[in-house]
Enzyme design. Structure first.
Site, PDB file in Angstrom:
ATOM      1  N   TRP A 146     -35.715  -7.682 -61.601  1.00 44.74           N
ATOM      2  CA  TRP A 146     -36.630  -8.571 -60.889  1.00 44.74           C
ATOM      3  C   TRP A 146     -37.734  -9.082 -61.802  1.00 44.74           C
ATOM      4  O   TRP A 146     -38.081 -10.264 -61.790  1.00 44.74           O
ATOM      5  CB  TRP A 146     -37.189  -7.851 -59.676  1.00 44.74           C
ATOM      6  CG  TRP A 146     -37.874  -8.682 -58.639  1.00 44.74           C
ATOM      7  CD1 TRP A 146     -38.918  -8.288 -57.868  1.00 44.74           C
ATOM      8  CD2 TRP A 146     -37.560 -10.011 -58.204  1.00 44.74           C
ATOM      9  NE1 TRP A 146     -39.285  -9.290 -57.000  1.00 44.74           N
ATOM     10  CE2 TRP A 146     -38.469 -10.366 -57.186  1.00 44.74           C
ATOM     11  CE3 TRP A 146     -36.611 -10.951 -58.597  1.00 44.74           C
ATOM     12  CZ2 TRP A 146     -38.468 -11.602 -56.544  1.00 44.74           C
ATOM     13  CZ3 TRP A 146     -36.601 -12.201 -57.959  1.00 44.74           C
ATOM     14  CH2 TRP A 146     -37.509 -12.507 -56.958  1.00 44.74           C
ATOM     15  N   LYS A 197     -37.024  -3.675 -43.698  1.00 40.69           N
ATOM     16  CA  LYS A 197     -35.733  -4.374 -43.815  1.00 40.69           C
ATOM     17  C   LYS A 197     -34.757  -3.606 -44.694  1.00 40.69           C
ATOM     18  O   LYS A 197     -33.537  -3.671 -44.504  1.00 40.69           O
ATOM     19  CB  LYS A 197     -35.939  -5.802 -44.315  1.00 40.69           C
ATOM     20  CG  LYS A 197     -36.566  -5.938 -45.694  1.00 40.69           C
ATOM     21  CD  LYS A 197     -35.552  -5.995 -46.814  1.00 40.69           C
ATOM     22  CE  LYS A 197     -36.211  -6.078 -48.169  1.00 40.69           C
ATOM     23  NZ  LYS A 197     -35.231  -6.127 -49.277  1.00 40.69           N
ATOM     24  N   VAL A 250     -32.504   1.197 -58.318  1.00 40.07           N
ATOM     25  CA  VAL A 250     -33.233   1.804 -57.207  1.00 40.07           C
ATOM     26  C   VAL A 250     -32.836   1.136 -55.892  1.00 40.07           C
ATOM     27  O   VAL A 250     -32.739  -0.085 -55.800  1.00 40.07           O
ATOM     28  CB  VAL A 250     -34.755   1.657 -57.421  1.00 40.07           C
ATOM     29  CG1 VAL A 250     -35.525   2.153 -56.208  1.00 40.07           C
ATOM     30  CG2 VAL A 250     -35.185   2.423 -58.665  1.00 40.07           C
TER      31      VAL A 250
END
Length: 340
Positions: free
Chosen positions: A11, A199, A287
């Site tokens: 990310w 979520k 993760v």
């Protein structure tokens, strides 16, 4: 404008690429504690470990010196913490100790701190109280439905930055709102952060349902009733329930619960196949935040007296107290009630 991203995972790398598409690449810095990883990135032009196949800008600044990565920024620049939730507290503490003037700081992690059930901004507030030295930093979260690989490839994406600082929101938009990425702003940190945490747990539930071949009707029920749980928790925690109807709530839920690139969905699929959680996590390689924060979300729900039956049974499955089939039976055996 300069941007430093702390964390060279998938990310962080993808968002560094996104910033460099608009800013001068040499104004964007990607930091990693692993100097060998950065040497490999510099040599190949790719982050083979976390984002293979995505070419990085040639002039992107790669830095292994933490203090240098932070101190290069002025008060109008942007610092992005791109670590997992488990690394937020330590990274923020180091930033606050190194910072020489107020900074614009955002984080990309989603989840709750497992031991305390604190939201990311509450973790940041705690660390700022301990290490802030009186500097008035601006803080915020950047979240929304986004797979790193698609962002790195330049595919269309929309995110939300949440902060009480209007100037910080504008800085984040200046850095990332261009080409195929839209960045909306919000002042609801609680709603944005809780949506990003819950979520992930619901995506595990959806993966279990799909793995058990329960059908599309069941998936729709899980997502809809899961969204209702999310909205109840956000409201009880002091956020705006309507935030859950936006990108960081229902948008991120749809992506994470149905997308093939979702690590949390994959955890659910493999639990349904009978694999142990240890087996799944050892093979995952990345993760899965839903595993780490499921119990914390359940703890927060109990503390706030919020009914979250789907979240609760997923916590029991992850703790090996229920099998996926037993969790289904427990959910389907609940008494009827009105839909609110």
């Amino acid at each position: 404008m300069k941007v430093t991203l702390l964390g060279a995972g998938a990310w962080g790398t993808a968002m560094a690429v996104q910033a460099a598409r608009h800013l001068h690449a040499e104004d964007v810095c990607l930091w990693s504690r692993n100097a060998e990883q950065l040497q490999a990135i510099a040599k190949s032009g790719e982050n083979h470990l976390y984002l293979p196949g995505i070419p990085l800008p040639k002039n992107l600044l790669l830095e292994s010196d933490f203090a240098a990565a932070v101190k290069r920024l002025g008060s109008d620049d942007l610092l992005v913490i791109a670590t997992p939730m488990s690394g937020l507290a330590q990274t923020m503490a180091l930033v606050l100790q190194v910072a020489q003037h107020p900074l614009n700081i955002i984080w990309l992690c989603k989840g709750l701190e497992p031991a305390t059930a604190l939201l990311p901004h509450q973790v940041v507030e705690r660390e700022n109280h301990l290490h802030g030295r009186g500097l008035k930093h601006a803080f915020g979260a950047l979240s929304g439905p986004s797979f790193a690989r698609e962002v790195g490839a330049g595919m269309p994406c929309a995110l939300t930055v949440a902060s009480t600082s209007e100037q910080l929101c504008k800085s984040v938009q200046a850095a990332f709102h261009h080409d195929n990425m839209r960045v909306y702003s919000s002042d609801d940190l609680v709603g944005v952060e809780l949506g990003g945490a819950v979520k992930n747990v619901l995506a595990i539930a959806a993966g279990i349902g799909d793995g058990l071949k329960l059908g599309l009707n069941a998936r729709a029920a899980v997502l809809t009733r899961g969204l209702a749980e999310m909205m109840r928790l956000v409201k009880a925690a002091g956020g705006k329930s309507e935030t859950c109807m936006g990108l960081t709530g229902v948008g991120d839920l749809i992506l994470t619960a149905t997308g093939d690139l979702s690590r949390n969905r994959r955890v659910g699929l493999e639990l349904a196949a009978g694999k142990s959680l240890d087996q799944i996590l050892s093979s995952l390689g990345h993760v899965a935040e839903g595993v780490l924060c499921a119990a914390a979300v359940g703890d927060l729900a109990k503390r706030l007296n919020v009914d979250m039956p789907i979240t609760a049974v997923i916590g029991e499955v992850l703790a090996a107290k229920l099998t996926p089939k037993e969790a289904l039976k427990k959910l389907m055996g609940r008494d009827p009630k009105m839909e609110v």
